[in-house]
Design an enzyme around this catalytic site. Structure first.
Site, PDB file in Angstrom:
ATOM      1  N   LYS A 188       0.871  -1.184   0.000  1.00 45.63           N
ATOM      2  CA  LYS A 188       0.000   0.000   0.000  1.00 45.63           C
ATOM      3  C   LYS A 188       0.900   1.224   0.000  1.00 45.63           C
ATOM      4  O   LYS A 188       1.370   1.684   1.027  1.00 45.63           O
ATOM      5  CB  LYS A 188      -0.901   0.006   1.240  1.00 45.63           C
ATOM      6  CG  LYS A 188      -2.203   0.678   1.040  1.00 45.63           C
ATOM      7  CD  LYS A 188      -2.419   2.141   1.398  1.00 45.63           C
ATOM      8  CE  LYS A 188      -1.542   3.022   2.146  1.00 45.63           C
ATOM      9  NZ  LYS A 188      -1.408   4.354   1.510  1.00 45.63           N
ATOM     10  N   CYS A 298      14.007  10.390   6.690  1.00 44.89           N
ATOM     11  CA  CYS A 298      13.988  10.052   8.113  1.00 44.89           C
ATOM     12  C   CYS A 298      15.403  10.102   8.686  1.00 44.89           C
ATOM     13  O   CYS A 298      15.570  10.260   9.884  1.00 44.89           O
ATOM     14  CB  CYS A 298      13.330   8.700   8.338  1.00 44.89           C
ATOM     15  SG  CYS A 298      13.963   7.416   7.294  1.00 44.89           S
ATOM     16  N   GLU A 396      10.825  16.352  14.949  1.00 42.28           N
ATOM     17  CA  GLU A 396      11.177  16.087  13.550  1.00 42.28           C
ATOM     18  C   GLU A 396      10.464  17.107  12.657  1.00 42.28           C
ATOM     19  O   GLU A 396       9.239  17.216  12.696  1.00 42.28           O
ATOM     20  CB  GLU A 396      10.759  14.669  13.154  1.00 42.28           C
ATOM     21  CG  GLU A 396      11.146  14.353  11.712  1.00 42.28           C
ATOM     22  CD  GLU A 396      10.788  12.929  11.280  1.00 42.28           C
ATOM     23  OE1 GLU A 396       9.617  12.549  11.387  1.00 42.28           O
ATOM     24  OE2 GLU A 396      11.702  12.215  10.827  1.00 42.28           O
TER      25      GLU A 396
HETATM   26  O1  TXE Z   1       2.966  10.207   7.124  1.00 46.39           O
HETATM   27  P1  TXE Z   1       2.001   8.976   7.329  1.00 46.39           P
HETATM   28  P2  TXE Z   1       2.601  11.653   6.545  1.00 46.39           P
HETATM   29  C1  TXE Z   1       7.041  11.699   9.089  1.00 46.39           C
HETATM   30  C2  TXE Z   1       7.465  13.120   8.821  1.00 46.39           C
HETATM   31  C3  TXE Z   1       6.238  13.742   8.235  1.00 46.39           C
HETATM   32  C4  TXE Z   1       5.166  13.047   9.006  1.00 46.39           C
HETATM   33  C5  TXE Z   1       3.809  13.030   8.368  1.00 46.39           C
HETATM   34  O2  TXE Z   1       7.765  13.733  10.045  1.00 46.39           O
HETATM   35  O3  TXE Z   1       6.160  15.118   8.466  1.00 46.39           O
HETATM   36  O4  TXE Z   1       5.634  11.718   9.133  1.00 46.39           O
HETATM   37  O5  TXE Z   1       3.854  12.475   7.052  1.00 46.39           O
HETATM   38  C6  TXE Z   1      -0.041   5.445   5.494  1.00 46.39           C
HETATM   39  N1  TXE Z   1      -2.887   3.066   9.075  1.00 46.39           N
HETATM   40  N2  TXE Z   1       7.421  10.766   8.042  1.00 46.39           N
HETATM   41  O6  TXE Z   1       1.398  12.223   7.186  1.00 46.39           O
HETATM   42  O7  TXE Z   1       0.587   9.444   7.418  1.00 46.39           O
HETATM   43  C7  TXE Z   1       0.009   6.505   4.412  1.00 46.39           C
HETATM   44  O8  TXE Z   1      -1.013   6.289   3.452  1.00 46.39           O
HETATM   45  C8  TXE Z   1      -2.006   2.560   8.212  1.00 46.39           C
HETATM   46  C9  TXE Z   1       8.600   9.995   8.296  1.00 46.39           C
HETATM   47  O9  TXE Z   1       2.559  11.559   5.094  1.00 46.39           O
HETATM   48  O10 TXE Z   1       2.570   8.195   8.436  1.00 46.39           O
HETATM   49  C10 TXE Z   1       1.394   6.289   3.865  1.00 46.39           C
HETATM   50  O11 TXE Z   1       1.383   5.173   2.978  1.00 46.39           O
HETATM   51  N3  TXE Z   1      -1.339   3.324   7.321  1.00 46.39           N
HETATM   52  C11 TXE Z   1       8.789   8.915   7.333  1.00 46.39           C
HETATM   53  C12 TXE Z   1       2.213   5.951   5.108  1.00 46.39           C
HETATM   54  O12 TXE Z   1       1.252   5.512   6.071  1.00 46.39           O
HETATM   55  C13 TXE Z   1      -1.559   4.651   7.302  1.00 46.39           C
HETATM   56  C14 TXE Z   1       8.297   9.072   5.967  1.00 46.39           C
HETATM   57  C15 TXE Z   1       2.989   7.112   5.702  1.00 46.39           C
HETATM   58  O13 TXE Z   1       2.134   8.197   5.940  1.00 46.39           O
HETATM   59  C16 TXE Z   1      -2.473   5.247   8.193  1.00 46.39           C
HETATM   60  C17 TXE Z   1       7.081   9.839   5.871  1.00 46.39           C
HETATM   61  C18 TXE Z   1      -3.153   4.392   9.116  1.00 46.39           C
HETATM   62  N4  TXE Z   1      -4.010   4.849  10.022  1.00 46.39           N
HETATM   63  C19 TXE Z   1       6.719  10.675   6.889  1.00 46.39           C
HETATM   64  N5  TXE Z   1      -2.478   6.575   7.967  1.00 46.39           N
HETATM   65  C20 TXE Z   1      10.042   8.108   7.394  1.00 46.39           C
HETATM   66  N6  TXE Z   1      10.232   7.344   8.482  1.00 46.39           N
HETATM   67  O14 TXE Z   1      10.830   8.105   6.463  1.00 46.39           O
HETATM   68  C21 TXE Z   1      -1.593   6.810   6.982  1.00 46.39           C
HETATM   69  N7  TXE Z   1      -1.043   5.658   6.553  1.00 46.39           N
END
Ligand code: TXE
Length: 500
Positions: A188, A298, A396
């Protein structure tokens, strides 16, 4: 895609994609469709189906069947390796197309996207070897008449939730290793960067991966991602994304079938620079560590800890480098830092830049929002006079914002470095091997760099300490994560009877 073309442009109209089920693309049909605009150009580039829960269930059922009937897990490792090697070859052939779509949806520079796709080819090639090298243990020391064998078995159906910052690279740091283990996958991708995951599905199918072994569903995280995390027929979930959603998938696992989890979450990674470092090299590395992928990594080195005697001079050296970073149209070959990937992330970064100033930090460079090709851009930004309690120093940001803090000795540097809930990555810059290795040993981080940053290869496992995550991806450890151990105790010869 023509690699020799000097100027790439976004497509004139958005392209429609289907999701990937049981070896074939399924067009949106009656489903809602979501449209993705290029963050670098502000024009729509792709349209994808918003999958329903029924679609998700169909994908999980397909992966379940493909696992249970052993069409993949039952093959010799050599046959799995052959598919992975063929996939590497096909990625190489389609590298330019994949890089183009990665840039369109993510906003990263095309030159960087190409390099990342190159790295992904290496992941597939290395993982192919691991499919053959994976093995268990045997114990021949249980006395005459007994022996023990420990086998590694693929864990089953793996849910794979990936983010938008490195859509193809993060995918390829996982998929070939998971496939090497014999597992099947329901992927996904992030709703804003799903196209290159769909391209990988096609590549794998063309490489001979049996139908059902790799399915891709497209849709929102809160609906489809959440259901995948809760699904009773998914044996393991690999999640890369925010700490908040990481927490929710842990809960989902606990409330469902206790599926095993791999988590790669946030980071607030220190770059520790001693006065005895080669300061020009270090300044270049620190600038790269925060401006690469516009800080949306990250593992970005977002906290710069510098020995006090050189702190001001060094901060200025880094700022000077960052002022020269070519922020520009991601499709321009010369661009070094592209667009901010999502509107939400753009707002978050700008709010932290404002907050840093409100908190009393001094902005010595950047902070501007240049107008380029209709997209959203932020200049690499440096704050000095930062203290550990400030939000910009502890939370972060996930953007090109560097916070500089001085230290007086090695113990203080290590204490500041470890003063965070996270533990993903860290770097040290010093020409003194005693200092460099002591810091490497004492800083709590899953990845550590000495006199470099953001480096690595398919051999090295990745993952975090503390709240940065659970488990490791890539390398042999990344294959073993997707296996479970079975102990087989064997007796031979005449049994010693319990009942006379
Ligand atoms: O991340 P999300 P977002 C951090 C970074 C950023 C913040 C928010 O600080 O500002 O996260 O980013 C899926 N159950 N990182 O909001 O929502 C979503 O569809 C299961 C760090 O975009 O966590 C996507 O595929 N899955 C990071 C994935 O989770 C869910 C990289 C990441 O999105 C979900 C990205 C749920 N309830 C952001 N809700 C890194 N570690 O590299 C969303 N998703």
């Amino acid at each position: 895609m023509d690699n020799s073309s000097p100027i790439l442009t976004p497509p004139s109209a958005p392209r429609d994609f289907g999701f990937f089920l049981d070896g074939a693309f399924v067009p949106a049909g009656e489903r809602d469709v979501f449209e993705r605009s290029s963050p670098g150009h502000g024009v729509p580039v792709s349209r994808l189906p918003r999958c329903s829960e029924a679609d998700l269930n169909a994908a999980v059922a397909s992966s379940r069947k493909a696992f249970d009937d052993r069409r993949w897990a039952g093959l010799p490792g050599a046959e799995r390796a052959a598919v992975l090697l063929k996939a590497a070859e096909l990625i190489r052939e389609r590298a330019e197309e994949i890089a183009y779509w990665e840039t369109l949806e993510n906003g990263k520079p095309i030159s960087q996207a190409r390099a990342e796709v190159g790295g992904c080819i290496g992941m597939f090639e290395f993982a192919a070897g691991l499919a053959r090298a994976l093995h268990g243990d045997s114990f021949n020391n249980s006395g005459d008449g007994a022996m023990g064998i420990v086998t590694r078995e693929p864990i089953g159906v793996v849910g794979l939730i990936t983010p938008w910052n490195f859509p193809f690279l993060i995918l390829c740091e996982r998929v070939p290793y998971i496939l090497a283990s014999g597992c099947t996958i329901v992927a996904k991708p992030s709703e804003v960067t799903a196209v290159t995951t769909l391209m990988l599905a096609e590549v794998l199918s063309d490489a001979g991966l049996p139908d059902g072994v790799f399915n891709v569903i497209t849709g929102s995280g809160s609906v489809i991602g959440q259901k995948l995390a809760e699904h009773m027929d998914v044996d393991m979930l690999s999640f890369t994304g925010s700490t908040a959603v990481g927490r929710s998938v842990v809960e989902a696992s606990g409330k469902s079938n206790f599926k095993k989890l791999g988590l790669e979450l946030g980071g607030k990674n220190p770059q520790i620079v001693f006065a005895d470092a080669d300061l020009d090299d270090a300044a270049d590395g620190v600038a790269f560590g925060i401006a690469f992928n516009t800080g949306q990594c990250c593992v970005s080195g977002s906290r710069l800890l510098v020995e006090r005697s050189v702190a001001d001079v060094f901060a200025e050296k880094v700022a000077e480098k960052l002022r020269k970073v070519r922020v520009g149209d991601p499709l321009d070959e010369a661009t070094q830092a592209g667009a901010i990937t999502t509107d939400a992330q753009n707002r978050t970064i700008l709010s932290y830049i404002a907050k840093g100033q409100e908190e009393g930090a001094t902005l010595i460079s950047g902070g501007g929002t240049p107008e380029i090709s209709g997209g959203q851009y932020i200049e690499p930004t440096v704050f000095t006079n930062v203290t550990r309690d400030m939000a910009v120093a502890s939370e972060e940001i996930f953007g090109p914002v560097l916070c500089v803090m001085p230290f007086d000795d090695m113990d203080e540097a290590i204490a500041i470095a470890n003063d965070t809930e996270y533990g993903l990555a860290a770097s040290v810059w010093s020409k003194n091997i005693d200092k460099a290795l002591t810091v490497a040993r004492r800083v709590q981080a899953g990845r550590f760099w000495v006199n470099t940053t953001l480096a690595g290869g398919p051999e090295l496992p990745i993952g975090g300490f503390k709240a940065s995550g659970w488990g490791r991806e890539a390398g042999m450890h990344g294959v073993e994560e997707y296996t479970q151990l079975k102990s087989i105790h064997i007796e031979f010869g005449k049994r010693n009877h319990w009942v006379a």
